[in-house]
Write a protein that holds these residues in place. Structure first.
Motif, PDB file in Angstrom:
ATOM      1  N   TYR A  36       0.914  -1.122   0.041  1.00 45.06           N
ATOM      2  CA  TYR A  36      -0.132  -0.033  -0.065  1.00 45.06           C
ATOM      3  C   TYR A  36       0.980   1.270  -0.119  1.00 45.06           C
ATOM      4  N   GLU A  37       1.829   1.220   0.750  1.00 46.99           N
ATOM      5  CA  GLU A  37       2.921   2.442   0.944  1.00 46.99           C
ATOM      6  C   GLU A  37       3.461   2.519  -0.687  1.00 46.99           C
ATOM      7  N   LEU A  38       3.920   1.383  -1.049  1.00 43.32           N
ATOM      8  CA  LEU A  38       4.495   1.578  -2.421  1.00 43.32           C
ATOM      9  C   LEU A  38       3.730   2.232  -3.355  1.00 43.32           C
ATOM     10  N   ALA A  39       2.318   1.720  -3.483  1.00 41.01           N
ATOM     11  CA  ALA A  39       1.571   2.256  -4.530  1.00 41.01           C
ATOM     12  C   ALA A  39       1.137   3.648  -4.197  1.00 41.01           C
ATOM     13  N   SER A  40       1.033   4.146  -3.024  1.00 41.41           N
ATOM     14  CA  SER A  40       0.783   5.589  -2.530  1.00 41.41           C
ATOM     15  C   SER A  40       1.857   6.310  -3.365  1.00 41.41           C
ATOM     16  N   ASN A  41       3.215   5.913  -2.685  1.00 43.56           N
ATOM     17  CA  ASN A  41       4.340   6.740  -3.504  1.00 43.56           C
ATOM     18  C   ASN A  41       4.484   6.950  -4.939  1.00 43.56           C
ATOM     19  N   VAL A  42       4.164   5.639  -5.651  1.00 43.93           N
ATOM     20  CA  VAL A  42       3.967   5.869  -7.001  1.00 43.93           C
ATOM     21  C   VAL A  42       3.085   6.720  -7.615  1.00 43.93           C
ATOM     22  N   LEU A  43       2.003   6.739  -7.083  1.00 42.62           N
ATOM     23  CA  LEU A  43       0.685   7.564  -7.450  1.00 42.62           C
ATOM     24  C   LEU A  43       1.145   9.034  -7.282  1.00 42.62           C
TER      25      LEU A  43
END
Length: 785
Positions: free
Chosen positions: A209-216
């Motif tokens: 979830y944290e990775l997806a938030s960073n990429v977004l």
């Protein structure tokens, strides 16, 4: 324009070892994982110290009165002392204020949690030893609460949570075992295991979830940057003309697009700049004519695509413009925008080409052929003439694909396409319909001899040898033609008529040409109705079996067995010949269920004959290579009780040509079950001694054509029969001669040394009851004729 660096590839999964810090995370950098896990340390130390203090007081309250004061005080002092020391050291390192911690610090966190887990795990075996079951349950409940707290408060730092839960759970397990409560010990271990799995799953979900938030977030920043850069540097350019349609106020971008200097462009006619050599000749493309007319009439235009020649190279521009007017309405010229759309235009042309041309051969595809045939039919109707359509199917092409592979087959198709293009005139358009099917549209086909000549030329050209990857290949071509509008007034009808004519050419063995005849449509309709009736034949009990006896060649010609022959009595067609309905059943994929019925019925009938009498059943290629064929044979034997050695399966050599590898495997499995195998019609097809070395046959059947030829004194047929018998004797294989109809043929076959005989001389195919009656009669078997 620079593109900001962003990590947009998200890992699909993260291993447990990577989450615990013992392996490198796949699909992401270790730094990213450390940054995410470091954020979970913030504010955790204070909450953990308070929780440990509160739960320690609960343990003390539960143990008070049962455990000695020194034991309670010692355990609490050990727990609080360790936690206060841990809190002080952690604060001194100021990990909570950092963006990321080192891997060594994460491992230290795991070690500290392990120590805390040991202390909490010791509560039940140590303090519980002074009390009874109520105190045990109370202490265990508080310890369990601490384990739940660890799984919930530290999911993104699984090394600490798992260390605490593992050791606390181990201590609880030891305590219950010590107190003799083994079921509770197992429950304690199970709960600890589930918590550890839950921690790892929660940690994985939080990291992803944290990775997806960073990429977004990074993508949002990238889009903003691109939008700002696009606002500063547009792809279009401005252009302007005066009343004489000459360029004025040349912009740098417009000059760059023309690959020239702005001063050299100023004052030049717009059409001269973009027309290139056509300016001198006056032969403008149609699009430039439209542009010139719009400029001349002083009309606005938008998104006009025009060809532009710059230094001899063709470009495509998209132009939009409106007339400029002064305050009093006087015309001042044009002002507009333009952009280079050469790449888009070329991509559109490629897409259009792919939509209308075959990618493998470069020939027109089915779409373009259909359009050309439609135009030819329209012209024929308008000018009262005839057009033609030919369908071409390559003979023996499937064998090339099966033996040498599809890449070789593709290169062969490319060579076929080149040969077809070479022999086409302006009156013909050839193309590929798909697979190994090609077609030719004849714009004018009034002369039937001309159509036949084109077909003959195609067959002769395509039948010449090919050299592909150092392989010399021989194929042929079957051609079917139809004339429009006589054989069809629409594209669909004319193509169908040509397809029927092609089917006739294939039936005649290929490498020939047939034109459409109306009876072909009638035959196709009859075949369609026959197929429809055939689909209901099994359910309606329209099939039955007849049996032809097979006798020993020596002695009194005792019956050795019967060959089961399928018959069809249809209410609409009456008795239908197997030669007529078997090919239809194979094309309609009905031969497998029909063949399975024949197998079961033949086995059931054979059980009513004396022991030792065999039954032979013909097996088609589709049936043999179908999924589950061996299992269906085994099931038929099991259901009827027929011994395997009394069943003989007859196959022809065509099975090895179509799918030899699979056929050999299936036949080998059948023979291992004890089922007899017979090779039918040997010598009439694709005879190869390699088949006899690949699979062990029990019987070879000599075809009736050789028997008839030998009876007439043909030396070739006599030599073939003798060679087959000699080879079979050497391989310990029995031989059966088919088609024996008189005394002379019988004497000849006996002289050659065949083991068994089958033919009208000993009996025609007969009903099952008549076959049973043969064993009740006490007359010689010759009387069954």
């Amino acid at each position: 324009m620079t593109k900001p660096d962003s990590r947009t590839d998200l890992p699909r999964d993260i291993s447990a070892m990577a989450l615990l810090g013992f392996a490198s995370p796949g699909g992401m950098e270790a730094v990213q994982l450390e940054e995410i896990q470091a954020r979970s340390i913030r504010d955790r130390s204070t909450v953990q110290l308070a929780t440990n203090l509160f739960c320690a007081m609960m343990i003390a309250a539960i143990s008070f009165g049962s455990a000695p004061i020194w034991a309670i005080s010692g355990w609490i002092a050990m727990l609080l002392g360790f936690n206060i020391l841990w809190f002080t050291v952690l604060r001194s390192k100021e990990i909570s204020e950092k963006r990321r911690a080192t891997r060594r610090e994460f491992l230290d966190m795991g070690r500290d949690s392990a120590i805390s887990g040991v202390i909490w795990g010791s509560a039940l075996p140590f303090l519980g030893s002074f009390g009874a079951m109520p105190q045990w349950l109370g202490i265990w409940s508080v310890t369990l609460a601490m384990m739940v707290y660890a799984s919930m408060i530290m999911p993104s730092l699984p090394i600490a949570a798992t260390a605490f839960i593992s050791l606390a759970s181990l201590g609880g397990f030891a305590g219950w075992v010590y107190h003799g409560e083994y079921y509770l010990a197992l429950a304690n271990a199970a709960l600890g295991t589930l918590m550890i799995f839950g921690v790892l799953r929660s940690a994985k979900a939080q990291v992803l979830y944290e990775l997806a938030s960073n990429v977004l977030h990074e993508k949002s920043e990238t889009v903003s940057l691109l939008l700002r850069e696009f606002e500063d540097s547009g792809a279009d350019w401005l252009w302007q003309t005066d009343t004489a349609r000459c360029v004025t106020h040349t912009s740098p971008r417009f000059a760059y697009a023309l690959e020239s200097d702005p001063k050299a462009i100023e004052g030049q006619p717009l059409l001269k700049l973009i027309a290139g050599d056509a300016w001198e000749t006056g032969r403008y493309p149609e699009e430039l004519h439209e542009l010139a007319e719009r400029l001349k009439r002083r009309e606005s235009f938008s998104n006009l695509i025009v060809p532009v020649t710059i230094r001899g190279k063709r470009h495509w521009w998209e132009l939009s413009a409106s007339p400029r007017q002064s305050e009093n309405g006087a015309f001042l010229g044009f002002r507009g925008v333009g952009s280079d759309v050469t790449e888009q235009r070329e991509s559109a042309e490629k897409i259009s080409h792919l939509a209308r041309f075959d990618t493998l051969t470069g020939l027109p595809n089915r779409l373009q052929l259909t359009e050309a045939l439609g135009q030819a039919l329209a012209d024929a109707d308008q000018w009262r003439r005839r057009c033609g359509f030919m369908m071409i199917d390559l003979d023996r092409f499937k064998a090339v694909n099966d033996t040498l592979g599809h890449p070789v087959g593709d290169r062969l198709l490319a060579q076929v396409a080149k040969r077809l293009k070479m022999i086409m005139s302006e009156n013909e358009l050839c193309g590929r319909l798909g697979g190994d099917e090609f077609a030719v549209v004849l714009k004018d086909a009034a002369d039937a001899n001309y159509v036949a000549g084109v077909a003959r030329n195609i067959i002769e050209t395509l039948s010449k040898p090919y050299e592909v990857d150092q392989n010399t290949l021989y194929i042929g071509a079957s051609v079917g033609s139809a004339i429009g509008p006589v054989d069809g007034r629409t594209v669909e009808l004319l193509m169908r008529s040509a397809d029927l004519a092609l089917y006739r050419s294939k039936e005649d063995g290929g490498n020939v040409h047939h034109s459409y005849q109306h009876k072909l449509h009638a035959n196709a309709e009859e075949r369609r109705v026959l197929e429809f009736e055939l689909r209901n034949a099994l359910d309606s009990n329209q099939f039955y079996l007849e049996y032809q006896p097979v006798v020993d060649a020596n002695g009194e010609h005792a019956i050795a067995g019967f060959e089961a022959l399928l018959r069809w009595n249809n209410p609409k067609f009456g008795m239908v010949s197997p030669a007529k309905f078997i090919p239809v059943a194979e094309d309609a994929r009905l031969i497998v269920p029909i063949g399975n019925w024949v197998l079961r019925q033949a086995c059931a009938d054979a059980m009513k004959w004396p022991e030792g009498i065999k039954v032979a059943v013909n097996v088609s290629v589709d049936q043999l290579t179908s999924q589950g064929f061996v299992e269906s044979v085994v099931q038929a034997l099991h259901d009827t009780g027929l011994p395997a050695w009394r069943l003989e399966l007859e196959v022809t050599e065509s099975i090895f040509v179509r799918d030899g590898g699979l056929a050999v495997q299936v036949l080998d499995r059948l023979r291992k079950l004890g089922i007899k195998l017979s090779l039918d019609d040997f010598g009439t097809g694709y005879s190869s001694l390699g088949y006899l070395s690949n699979i062990r046959f029990d019987t070879i059947k000599v075809d009736r054509s050789f028997v008839i030829g030998a009876a007439k004194g043909k030396a070739e047929c006599i030599a073939i029969i003798r060679a087959v018998v000699a080879m079979a004797d050497a391989l310990d294989i029995a031989t059966t001669a088919e088609g024996v109809e008189n005394e002379n043929e019988l004497a000849m076959i006996q002289q050659f040394g065949c083991d068994k005989i089958q033919g009208y001389y000993f009996g025609r195919p007969m009903a099952f009851l008549d076959a049973c009656a043969l064993f009740q009669a006490s007359v010689p078997s010759r009387s069954v004729a």
